[in-house]
Design a protein around this motif. Structure first.
Motif, PDB file in Angstrom:
ATOM      1  N   GLY A 267     -18.303 -22.147  -0.520  1.00  0.00           N
ATOM      2  CA  GLY A 267     -18.091 -22.504  -1.919  1.00  0.00           C
ATOM      3  C   GLY A 267     -17.522 -21.354  -2.723  1.00  0.00           C
ATOM      4  O   GLY A 267     -16.606 -21.538  -3.529  1.00  0.00           O
ATOM      5  N   LEU A 268     -18.043 -20.154  -2.491  1.00  0.00           N
ATOM      6  CA  LEU A 268     -17.539 -18.987  -3.215  1.00  0.00           C
ATOM      7  C   LEU A 268     -16.092 -18.675  -2.837  1.00  0.00           C
ATOM      8  O   LEU A 268     -15.312 -18.221  -3.676  1.00  0.00           O
ATOM      9  N   ILE A 269     -15.724 -18.931  -1.593  1.00  0.00           N
ATOM     10  CA  ILE A 269     -14.345 -18.688  -1.160  1.00  0.00           C
ATOM     11  C   ILE A 269     -13.392 -19.735  -1.735  1.00  0.00           C
ATOM     12  O   ILE A 269     -12.311 -19.398  -2.225  1.00  0.00           O
TER      13      ILE A 269
ATOM     14  N   PRO B   9     -12.526 -20.835  -6.423  1.00  0.00           N
ATOM     15  CA  PRO B   9     -11.467 -20.390  -7.334  1.00  0.00           C
ATOM     16  C   PRO B   9     -10.203 -21.254  -7.300  1.00  0.00           C
ATOM     17  O   PRO B   9      -9.436 -21.266  -8.266  1.00  0.00           O
ATOM     18  N   SER B  10      -9.980 -21.992  -6.226  1.00  0.00           N
ATOM     19  CA  SER B  10      -8.800 -22.855  -6.158  1.00  0.00           C
ATOM     20  C   SER B  10      -9.085 -24.276  -6.642  1.00  0.00           C
ATOM     21  O   SER B  10      -8.186 -25.115  -6.633  1.00  0.00           O
ATOM     22  N   SER B  11     -10.311 -24.546  -7.096  1.00  0.00           N
ATOM     23  CA  SER B  11     -10.626 -25.892  -7.581  1.00  0.00           C
ATOM     24  C   SER B  11      -9.946 -26.138  -8.930  1.00  0.00           C
ATOM     25  O   SER B  11      -9.736 -25.203  -9.706  1.00  0.00           O
TER      26      SER B  11
ATOM     27  N   VAL C  57      -9.095 -23.469 -12.078  1.00  0.00           N
ATOM     28  CA  VAL C  57      -7.699 -23.202 -12.415  1.00  0.00           C
ATOM     29  C   VAL C  57      -7.453 -23.543 -13.891  1.00  0.00           C
ATOM     30  O   VAL C  57      -6.829 -22.759 -14.623  1.00  0.00           O
ATOM     31  N   ALA C  58      -7.953 -24.692 -14.339  1.00  0.00           N
ATOM     32  CA  ALA C  58      -7.783 -25.079 -15.747  1.00  0.00           C
ATOM     33  C   ALA C  58      -8.524 -24.131 -16.683  1.00  0.00           C
ATOM     34  O   ALA C  58      -8.016 -23.765 -17.746  1.00  0.00           O
ATOM     35  N   ALA C  59      -9.711 -23.689 -16.283  1.00  0.00           N
ATOM     36  CA  ALA C  59     -10.482 -22.762 -17.131  1.00  0.00           C
ATOM     37  C   ALA C  59      -9.754 -21.420 -17.242  1.00  0.00           C
ATOM     38  O   ALA C  59      -9.750 -20.808 -18.319  1.00  0.00           O
TER      39      ALA C  59
ATOM     40  N   ALA D 145     -23.535 -32.232  -4.400  1.00  0.00           N
ATOM     41  CA  ALA D 145     -23.450 -31.739  -5.772  1.00  0.00           C
ATOM     42  C   ALA D 145     -22.255 -30.801  -5.937  1.00  0.00           C
ATOM     43  O   ALA D 145     -21.563 -30.846  -6.962  1.00  0.00           O
ATOM     44  N   ALA D 146     -21.987 -29.972  -4.951  1.00  0.00           N
ATOM     45  CA  ALA D 146     -20.833 -29.069  -5.032  1.00  0.00           C
ATOM     46  C   ALA D 146     -19.524 -29.854  -5.007  1.00  0.00           C
ATOM     47  O   ALA D 146     -18.564 -29.483  -5.688  1.00  0.00           O
ATOM     48  N   ALA D 147     -19.486 -30.938  -4.233  1.00  0.00           N
ATOM     49  CA  ALA D 147     -18.267 -31.747  -4.160  1.00  0.00           C
ATOM     50  C   ALA D 147     -17.876 -32.302  -5.526  1.00  0.00           C
ATOM     51  O   ALA D 147     -16.687 -32.489  -5.808  1.00  0.00           O
ATOM     52  N   LEU D 148     -18.853 -32.561  -6.382  1.00  0.00           N
ATOM     53  CA  LEU D 148     -18.552 -33.004  -7.747  1.00  0.00           C
ATOM     54  C   LEU D 148     -17.650 -32.001  -8.458  1.00  0.00           C
ATOM     55  O   LEU D 148     -16.734 -32.377  -9.189  1.00  0.00           O
ATOM     56  N   TRP D 149     -17.919 -30.724  -8.268  1.00  0.00           N
ATOM     57  CA  TRP D 149     -17.171 -29.678  -8.954  1.00  0.00           C
ATOM     58  C   TRP D 149     -15.777 -29.474  -8.359  1.00  0.00           C
ATOM     59  O   TRP D 149     -14.878 -28.989  -9.046  1.00  0.00           O
ATOM     60  N   PHE D 150     -15.592 -29.822  -7.092  1.00  0.00           N
ATOM     61  CA  PHE D 150     -14.295 -29.641  -6.462  1.00  0.00           C
ATOM     62  C   PHE D 150     -13.360 -30.805  -6.739  1.00  0.00           C
ATOM     63  O   PHE D 150     -12.179 -30.606  -6.962  1.00  0.00           O
TER      64      PHE D 150
END
Length: 170
Positions: A152-154, A157-159, A163-165, A86-91
């Motif tokens: 994930g927390l580390i 921020p580079s995802s 970056v777009a947000a 699920a986290a990989a979806l966000w990256f």
């Protein structure tokens, strides 16, 4: 609203998964479900094209395939596999995903050593009054969501979504 979702949902889900895994040695299914469902709900507002969305899905499928294999070999827990997928979806499929997975491995190794040392010295820790969840001390597994959450927390921020947000804030 979109920016708030990008900034809050993944970190909160990763922290909740870490806490529940530490306290109970399990990750409730609702956490990766919320993480995945929220991705699909906000994706139409992301400004990403179909190709980029496809790469996010490809990243999740790749992570799922590896995690499912490790789960089948009894190397990884099912909750860990679900939260990683699920986290990989966000990256998405990019360097931030590699950072996330690499940090997960490094932090997971340190966590494993720390848990083994805690378990080996449980009697000494108990005599000085240090209280840890009983499940952590007696289970024959490592609460790996702690490493997943920290990584994930580390890396988040580079995802590209973050970056777009951040760029949308200006």
């Amino acid at each position: 609203m979109y920016n708030a979702a990008v900034f809050l949902i993944p970190p909160l889900c990763l922290v909740l998964a870490s806490l529940t895994d530490f306290l109970e040695m399990k990750i409730p299914n609702r956490i990766p479900a919320i993480l995945a469902a929220s991705f699909f709900l906000i994706m139409p507002f992301s400004g990403l094209g179909l190709v980029e969305i496809g790469w996010h899905l490809a990243a999740a499928l790749m992570v799922f395939a590896v995690c499912f294999t490790l789960f089948a070999l009894n190397v990884m827990g099912g909750g860990d596999a679900k939260i990683l997928t699920a986290a990989a979806l966000w990256f998405g499929f990019n360097t931030s995903l590699f950072e996330f997975l690499a940090f997960t491995g490094y932090i997971g190794g340190l966590l494993t050593v720390a848990v083994i040392l805690l378990r080996a010295n449980w009697d000494k820790l108990a005599t000085v009054g240090m209280k840890l969840p009983q499940t952590l001390m007696v289970a024959n597994k490592i609460p790996y969501a702690i490493a997943i959450g920290a990584a994930g927390l580390i890396a988040y921020p580079s995802s590209p979504l973050v970056v777009a947000a951040i760029q949308n804030l200006h």
